[in-house]
Motif scaffolding. Sequence first.
Motif, mmCIF file in Angstrom:
data_model
loop_
_atom_site.group_PDB
_atom_site.id
_atom_site.type_symbol
_atom_site.label_atom_id
_atom_site.label_comp_id
_atom_site.label_asym_id
_atom_site.label_seq_id
_atom_site.Cartn_x
_atom_site.Cartn_y
_atom_site.Cartn_z
ATOM 1 N N VAL A 1 0.837 -1.198 0.000
ATOM 2 C CA VAL A 1 0.000 0.000 0.000
ATOM 3 C C VAL A 1 0.872 1.249 0.000
ATOM 4 O O VAL A 1 0.716 2.146 -0.838
ATOM 5 C CB VAL A 1 -0.962 0.000 1.209
ATOM 6 N N THR A 2 1.818 1.314 0.919
ATOM 7 C CA THR A 2 2.691 2.488 1.006
ATOM 8 C C THR A 2 3.521 2.659 -0.258
ATOM 9 O O THR A 2 3.681 3.783 -0.759
ATOM 10 C CB THR A 2 3.629 2.365 2.221
ATOM 11 N N TYR A 3 4.030 1.564 -0.786
ATOM 12 C CA TYR A 3 4.943 1.645 -1.920
ATOM 13 C C TYR A 3 4.221 1.624 -3.270
ATOM 14 O O TYR A 3 4.872 1.530 -4.300
ATOM 15 C CB TYR A 3 5.995 0.534 -1.853
ATOM 16 N N HIS A 4 2.904 1.745 -3.252
ATOM 17 C CA HIS A 4 2.196 1.994 -4.508
ATOM 18 C C HIS A 4 2.704 3.302 -5.112
ATOM 19 O O HIS A 4 3.012 3.377 -6.304
ATOM 20 C CB HIS A 4 0.690 2.075 -4.267
ATOM 21 N N ALA A 5 2.792 4.333 -4.290
ATOM 22 C CA ALA A 5 3.363 5.625 -4.687
ATOM 23 C C ALA A 5 4.022 6.195 -3.439
ATOM 24 O O ALA A 5 3.416 6.963 -2.701
ATOM 25 C CB ALA A 5 2.288 6.564 -5.227
ATOM 26 N N PRO A 6 5.263 5.798 -3.154
ATOM 27 C CA PRO A 6 5.857 6.026 -1.838
ATOM 28 C C PRO A 6 6.460 7.391 -1.591
ATOM 29 O O PRO A 6 6.891 7.669 -0.483
ATOM 30 C CB PRO A 6 6.961 4.952 -1.787
ATOM 31 N N GLY A 7 6.507 8.247 -2.607
ATOM 32 C CA GLY A 7 7.281 9.468 -2.449
ATOM 33 C C GLY A 7 8.759 9.157 -2.603
ATOM 34 O O GLY A 7 9.135 8.147 -3.207
ATOM 35 N N LYS A 8 9.616 9.992 -2.046
ATOM 36 C CA LYS A 8 11.054 9.774 -2.168
ATOM 37 C C LYS A 8 11.507 8.664 -1.220
ATOM 38 O O LYS A 8 11.012 8.543 -0.099
ATOM 39 C CB LYS A 8 11.816 11.066 -1.865
ATOM 40 N N PHE A 9 12.469 7.848 -1.675
ATOM 41 C CA PHE A 9 13.012 6.787 -0.839
ATOM 42 C C PHE A 9 14.447 6.510 -1.268
ATOM 43 O O PHE A 9 14.904 6.969 -2.329
ATOM 44 C CB PHE A 9 12.151 5.515 -0.936
ATOM 45 N N ASP A 10 15.176 5.773 -0.442
ATOM 46 C CA ASP A 10 16.556 5.399 -0.744
ATOM 47 C C ASP A 10 16.550 4.236 -1.722
ATOM 48 O O ASP A 10 16.023 3.164 -1.418
ATOM 49 C CB ASP A 10 17.295 5.013 0.545
ATOM 50 N N ALA A 11 17.133 4.440 -2.900
ATOM 51 C CA ALA A 11 17.071 3.412 -3.947
ATOM 52 C C ALA A 11 17.792 2.134 -3.544
ATOM 53 O O ALA A 11 17.441 1.045 -4.010
ATOM 54 C CB ALA A 11 17.661 3.964 -5.244
ATOM 55 N N LYS A 12 18.798 2.246 -2.671
ATOM 56 C CA LYS A 12 19.568 1.057 -2.280
ATOM 57 C C LYS A 12 18.911 0.301 -1.143
ATOM 58 O O LYS A 12 18.820 -0.926 -1.170
ATOM 59 C CB LYS A 12 20.983 1.472 -1.886
#
Length: 587
Positions: free
Chosen positions: A259-270
């Motif tokens: 649910v959160t990562y459907h459209a998570p905003g900015k995050f650390d790619a690694k």
Amino acid sequence: MQNHLLHTINFPEDLRKLAPEDLPELAKELRDYIISVVATKEGHLGASLGVVELTIALHYVFNTPEDLLLWDVGHQAYGHKILTGRREQFHTNREWGGISGFPKRSESIYDTFGVGHASTSISAALGMALASNLKGDHQKQHIAVIGDASIAAGMAFEGLNHAGVTDANLLVILNDNAIGIDPSVGALKHYLTNVKKGIQKENNIMEALNFDYYGPIDGHDLPKLLKVLKRLKTKKGPKLLHVITTKGKGLKQAEADQVTYHAPGKFDAKTGELVQKTSSDGPLKYQDVFGLTLVELAKTNENIVGITAAMPTGTSMKYLMKAFPDRAFDVGIAEQHAVTLSAGMATQGLIPFCAIYSTFLQRAYDQIIHDVALQKLPVIFCLDRAGLVGKDGATHHGVFDLSYLRCIPNMTIFAPRNEIELRNIMYTAQQGLEGPIAIRYPRGKGLISDWKQPFESIEIGKGQLLRLGKSVVVLSVGTMAENVSEALEDLPAAHYDMRFIKPLDEDLLHDIFKNYTTVITVEDNSVKGGFGAAILEFAATHDYHNTIKVLGIPDTFVNHGEVGELQDFVGLDAESIRAVVSQVLQD
């Protein structure tokens, strides 16, 4: 990041030059590339990660763009965009002047159909397939990839129902990940779950609709996908391939919290960790004020129920679902059903708060008119995401609701200028109205930190004076009042918040037209048929000849970008409003 394969793929014809054994490495590079860009630029993540292998397989097996590939819903299509000539532009995804976050016909020949709303792909692909038949082209392939719970919507079944009695060369790929933006709901979800577990051996729904059914198969197994798709390419007539995928595949956090990562905003790619916002203080989002207020009201009024169409998180109906799970209903991607369900509840004395995004309520227009307004049923429509919504663009801007609702008899329309007004109109509406009311409010944060004030009733159809002035008056509705207030600083113009678009406060308007020579209206809705048009109608009806200027969304579809950029583009930012008022004052 090493993209030694991906950087060689400019178009699908390049992809088809690779050996099959190279495709898993390409899938890894494509997935990493999507993660790296979305981590900093934001956007829809989980859905596109889940279909990386499927995207590669489809473009590898089918001769796109001659074969027609449709994506439903469109936020599955990031990988598709990258493989079809937009790799170097992908970092502009959803930004002002950049590429769209959804397939868009004017953007690429590979985007065969524009899709921002769900459940359209089967009908559109069937239309294309029947057109090919009429043209005598029986070799062209037509593929609809329908996912994120879109298959459960009524329109998808209407398309399946029609396709099953045709000889159309149509392949429907059901991307089954058991989740839309929130977890899927309904009997069809349970059916598909049983199919995946091997429990549902008989009474296949798709076969009953005259589709050749294949699957379910692992949507991340590239060799298997290639084999099955090549076989299906030779089969004629309507076919359905059931593919099992994991939303967020390849990013641990995205798989665990879909649910959160459907459209998570900015995050650390690694690491996948979300970038923490600098502060959680300050005003809440309007949707949360709505959701928390609804719980507050439901505690004292047992007749209150909540209905949403696949958006318990997006509308914050989740709060009522947690507090009163038997009084909150997520009906899935089924806005028509949501509205008529609400109407049915209203006939039995319940007080339905039907929370649907402004842009999605358009899908239930007939039901609003016939099932609610015609019968004068007190359904409370809560239109989230009204006005310009930003980076989702033209398919998601809620800029038509004032126009499409204002012409409906028995409908009351209210636009709160802040969170306290939103709370108070919700409180007023549940006390007992004789017909439906639409409450429209924007996406994002409100204006007031101390928003939880004691409830006060609002008199229906009454506007408010915000500041006095001379000769020029600005009439605003909703949160546009903030931009107007900023624009009018140290200008001698009056400002009224009309609040109600229907019914208009005619007593107040008579006073305004008698005391001000120029009337300027401001709304974040289409100028065609909206609030300004209502003021023009009032003036014509009562033979007023004041100068009237209507500011709003022009008669065009507005693209994607930050809300501030879009307001500047259409002339609704404070500076643009100030320029209009200043010019009028000088004339």
